[in-house]
Design a protein around this motif. Structure first.
Motif, PDB file in Angstrom:
ATOM      1  N   ASP A 112       0.823  -1.208   0.000  1.00  0.00           N
ATOM      2  CA  ASP A 112       0.000   0.000   0.000  1.00  0.00           C
ATOM      3  C   ASP A 112       0.858   1.260   0.000  1.00  0.00           C
ATOM      4  O   ASP A 112       0.582   2.217  -0.727  1.00  0.00           O
ATOM      5  CB  ASP A 112      -0.941   0.032   1.206  1.00  0.00           C
ATOM      6  CG  ASP A 112      -2.071  -0.970   1.093  1.00  0.00           C
ATOM      7  OD1 ASP A 112      -2.360  -1.428  -0.031  1.00  0.00           O
ATOM      8  OD2 ASP A 112      -2.677  -1.285   2.135  1.00  0.00           O
ATOM      9  N   HIS A 113       1.889   1.268   0.822  1.00  0.00           N
ATOM     10  CA  HIS A 113       2.771   2.430   0.904  1.00  0.00           C
ATOM     11  C   HIS A 113       3.579   2.592  -0.384  1.00  0.00           C
ATOM     12  O   HIS A 113       3.762   3.703  -0.875  1.00  0.00           O
ATOM     13  CB  HIS A 113       3.701   2.323   2.113  1.00  0.00           C
ATOM     14  CG  HIS A 113       2.965   2.421   3.411  1.00  0.00           C
ATOM     15  ND1 HIS A 113       2.851   1.355   4.283  1.00  0.00           N
ATOM     16  CD2 HIS A 113       2.278   3.440   3.981  1.00  0.00           C
ATOM     17  CE1 HIS A 113       2.136   1.727   5.329  1.00  0.00           C
ATOM     18  NE2 HIS A 113       1.777   2.983   5.175  1.00  0.00           N
ATOM     19  N   TYR A 127      -3.052  13.455  -6.010  1.00  0.00           N
ATOM     20  CA  TYR A 127      -3.600  12.634  -4.939  1.00  0.00           C
ATOM     21  C   TYR A 127      -5.040  12.231  -5.257  1.00  0.00           C
ATOM     22  O   TYR A 127      -5.448  11.112  -4.987  1.00  0.00           O
ATOM     23  CB  TYR A 127      -3.561  13.397  -3.603  1.00  0.00           C
ATOM     24  CG  TYR A 127      -2.205  13.397  -2.951  1.00  0.00           C
ATOM     25  CD1 TYR A 127      -1.870  12.437  -2.025  1.00  0.00           C
ATOM     26  CD2 TYR A 127      -1.259  14.357  -3.264  1.00  0.00           C
ATOM     27  CE1 TYR A 127      -0.624  12.423  -1.410  1.00  0.00           C
ATOM     28  CE2 TYR A 127      -0.006  14.360  -2.661  1.00  0.00           C
ATOM     29  CZ  TYR A 127       0.300  13.381  -1.732  1.00  0.00           C
ATOM     30  OH  TYR A 127       1.534  13.374  -1.132  1.00  0.00           O
ATOM     31  N   ALA A 131      -6.087   8.401  -5.424  1.00  0.00           N
ATOM     32  CA  ALA A 131      -7.047   7.947  -4.418  1.00  0.00           C
ATOM     33  C   ALA A 131      -8.282   7.352  -5.090  1.00  0.00           C
ATOM     34  O   ALA A 131      -8.786   6.300  -4.672  1.00  0.00           O
ATOM     35  CB  ALA A 131      -7.447   9.108  -3.500  1.00  0.00           C
ATOM     36  N   VAL A 136      -9.713   4.762  -2.245  1.00  0.00           N
ATOM     37  CA  VAL A 136      -9.548   5.209  -0.856  1.00  0.00           C
ATOM     38  C   VAL A 136      -9.716   6.714  -0.802  1.00  0.00           C
ATOM     39  O   VAL A 136      -9.538   7.406  -1.809  1.00  0.00           O
ATOM     40  CB  VAL A 136      -8.152   4.822  -0.292  1.00  0.00           C
ATOM     41  CG1 VAL A 136      -7.970   3.316  -0.275  1.00  0.00           C
ATOM     42  CG2 VAL A 136      -7.031   5.479  -1.067  1.00  0.00           C
ATOM     43  N   PRO A 137     -10.059   7.253   0.369  1.00  0.00           N
ATOM     44  CA  PRO A 137     -10.140   8.716   0.501  1.00  0.00           C
ATOM     45  C   PRO A 137      -8.756   9.353   0.319  1.00  0.00           C
ATOM     46  O   PRO A 137      -7.720   8.721   0.559  1.00  0.00           O
ATOM     47  CB  PRO A 137     -10.632   8.925   1.944  1.00  0.00           C
ATOM     48  CG  PRO A 137     -11.193   7.621   2.377  1.00  0.00           C
ATOM     49  CD  PRO A 137     -10.478   6.563   1.591  1.00  0.00           C
ATOM     50  N   SER A 139      -7.387  11.548   2.135  1.00  0.00           N
ATOM     51  CA  SER A 139      -6.688  11.611   3.424  1.00  0.00           C
ATOM     52  C   SER A 139      -5.960  10.299   3.724  1.00  0.00           C
ATOM     53  O   SER A 139      -4.863  10.301   4.281  1.00  0.00           O
ATOM     54  CB  SER A 139      -7.667  11.942   4.553  1.00  0.00           C
ATOM     55  OG  SER A 139      -8.696  10.966   4.620  1.00  0.00           O
ATOM     56  N   THR A 140      -6.552   9.171   3.331  1.00  0.00           N
ATOM     57  CA  THR A 140      -5.897   7.875   3.526  1.00  0.00           C
ATOM     58  C   THR A 140      -4.654   7.780   2.655  1.00  0.00           C
ATOM     59  O   THR A 140      -3.597   7.323   3.092  1.00  0.00           O
ATOM     60  CB  THR A 140      -6.869   6.724   3.193  1.00  0.00           C
ATOM     61  OG1 THR A 140      -7.985   6.803   4.068  1.00  0.00           O
ATOM     62  CG2 THR A 140      -6.189   5.362   3.319  1.00  0.00           C
ATOM     63  N   LEU A 141      -4.766   8.245   1.412  1.00  0.00           N
ATOM     64  CA  LEU A 141      -3.610   8.219   0.516  1.00  0.00           C
ATOM     65  C   LEU A 141      -2.492   9.096   1.066  1.00  0.00           C
ATOM     66  O   LEU A 141      -1.324   8.708   1.056  1.00  0.00           O
ATOM     67  CB  LEU A 141      -4.006   8.676  -0.890  1.00  0.00           C
ATOM     68  CG  LEU A 141      -2.859   8.687  -1.899  1.00  0.00           C
ATOM     69  CD1 LEU A 141      -2.329   7.281  -2.146  1.00  0.00           C
ATOM     70  CD2 LEU A 141      -3.306   9.327  -3.194  1.00  0.00           C
ATOM     71  N   ARG A 142      -2.833  10.284   1.548  1.00  0.00           N
ATOM     72  CA  ARG A 142      -1.807  11.175   2.112  1.00  0.00           C
ATOM     73  C   ARG A 142      -1.109  10.512   3.299  1.00  0.00           C
ATOM     74  O   ARG A 142       0.106  10.618   3.463  1.00  0.00           O
ATOM     75  CB  ARG A 142      -2.422  12.499   2.536  1.00  0.00           C
ATOM     76  CG  ARG A 142      -2.826  13.371   1.362  1.00  0.00           C
ATOM     77  CD  ARG A 142      -3.312  14.743   1.840  1.00  0.00           C
ATOM     78  NE  ARG A 142      -3.843  15.517   0.756  1.00  0.00           N
ATOM     79  CZ  ARG A 142      -3.112  16.167  -0.136  1.00  0.00           C
ATOM     80  NH1 ARG A 142      -1.800  16.126  -0.056  1.00  0.00           N
ATOM     81  NH2 ARG A 142      -3.683  16.859  -1.099  1.00  0.00           N
ATOM     82  N   SER A 143      -1.878   9.824   4.124  1.00  0.00           N
ATOM     83  CA  SER A 143      -1.304   9.112   5.262  1.00  0.00           C
ATOM     84  C   SER A 143      -0.377   7.996   4.797  1.00  0.00           C
ATOM     85  O   SER A 143       0.716   7.812   5.340  1.00  0.00           O
ATOM     86  CB  SER A 143      -2.434   8.525   6.120  1.00  0.00           C
ATOM     87  OG  SER A 143      -1.905   7.783   7.190  1.00  0.00           O
ATOM     88  N   ARG A 144      -0.782   7.281   3.754  1.00  0.00           N
ATOM     89  CA  ARG A 144       0.071   6.210   3.212  1.00  0.00           C
ATOM     90  C   ARG A 144       1.376   6.773   2.667  1.00  0.00           C
ATOM     91  O   ARG A 144       2.438   6.173   2.850  1.00  0.00           O
ATOM     92  CB  ARG A 144      -0.659   5.448   2.115  1.00  0.00           C
ATOM     93  CG  ARG A 144      -1.750   4.537   2.644  1.00  0.00           C
ATOM     94  CD  ARG A 144      -2.444   3.799   1.522  1.00  0.00           C
ATOM     95  NE  ARG A 144      -3.530   2.987   2.032  1.00  0.00           N
ATOM     96  CZ  ARG A 144      -4.353   2.291   1.271  1.00  0.00           C
ATOM     97  NH1 ARG A 144      -4.211   2.309  -0.055  1.00  0.00           N
ATOM     98  NH2 ARG A 144      -5.311   1.574   1.820  1.00  0.00           N
TER      99      ARG A 144
END
Length: 163
Positions: A112-113, A127, A131, A136-137, A139-144
């Protein structure tokens, strides 16, 4: 909706992009990418919030911005390459070594990362696009990406660069 948007506003979107980019091919790319993004995000279009034209121009503005950022990166890289002139061959060797190190380190982080970093950093995609493609949202992509870069730095720090 994408077909309708292109039929009704394609020429106007093209003129908008051309005025900002001064490049026929880039303006055509902007129109195409705008329609593709609109098609992918069609379920998010709400005619009670904005007209189709307004929505398409908001997307086009983002696409133009992406093109300008990419153009700036390309210009910076070209200028840097010219400025280094004589050191070009040693820079190429260093770049190959860096690419090898990054490739090996990417193999050590989670799928995933790795996907998040490859798509956003290495392929220079937005992004929002990535995403949407991954389902995925943003925000989830940014976190990854954030955690993936941290994992990547750790992996690279533990690796030995072979001469």
């Amino acid at each position: 909706m994408a077909r309708e948007g292109y039929d009704r506003h394609g020429a106007e979107l093209y003129r908008f992009a051309l005025a900002r980019l001064s490049d026929d091919a880039a303006a055509q790319d902007v129109v195409q990418e705008t329609i593709v993004r609109a098609w992918r995000a069609g379920d998010r279009f709400d005619p009670s919030v904005a007209s189709l034209r307004t929505w398409l121009f908001a997307i086009a503005r983002n696409v133009v911005t992406d093109h300008l950022i990419a153009r700036g990166r390309a210009t910076s890289l070209s200028a840097a390459a010219e400025a280094h002139g004589e050191d070009h061959m040693s820079d190429q060797s260093a770049a190959v070594a860096d690419a090898d190190l990054i490739t090996r380190a990417l193999e050590l982080i989670s799928d995933d990362h790795r996907a998040a970093i490859v798509e956003t950093y290495l392929r220079d995609r937005s992004y929002e696009d990535v995403a949407g493609e991954l389902g995925v949202p943003v925000s989830t992509l940014r976190s990854r990406v954030f955690h993936g870069l941290r994992q990547l730095r750790t992996a690279m720090a533990t690796m030995v660069v072979e001469p």
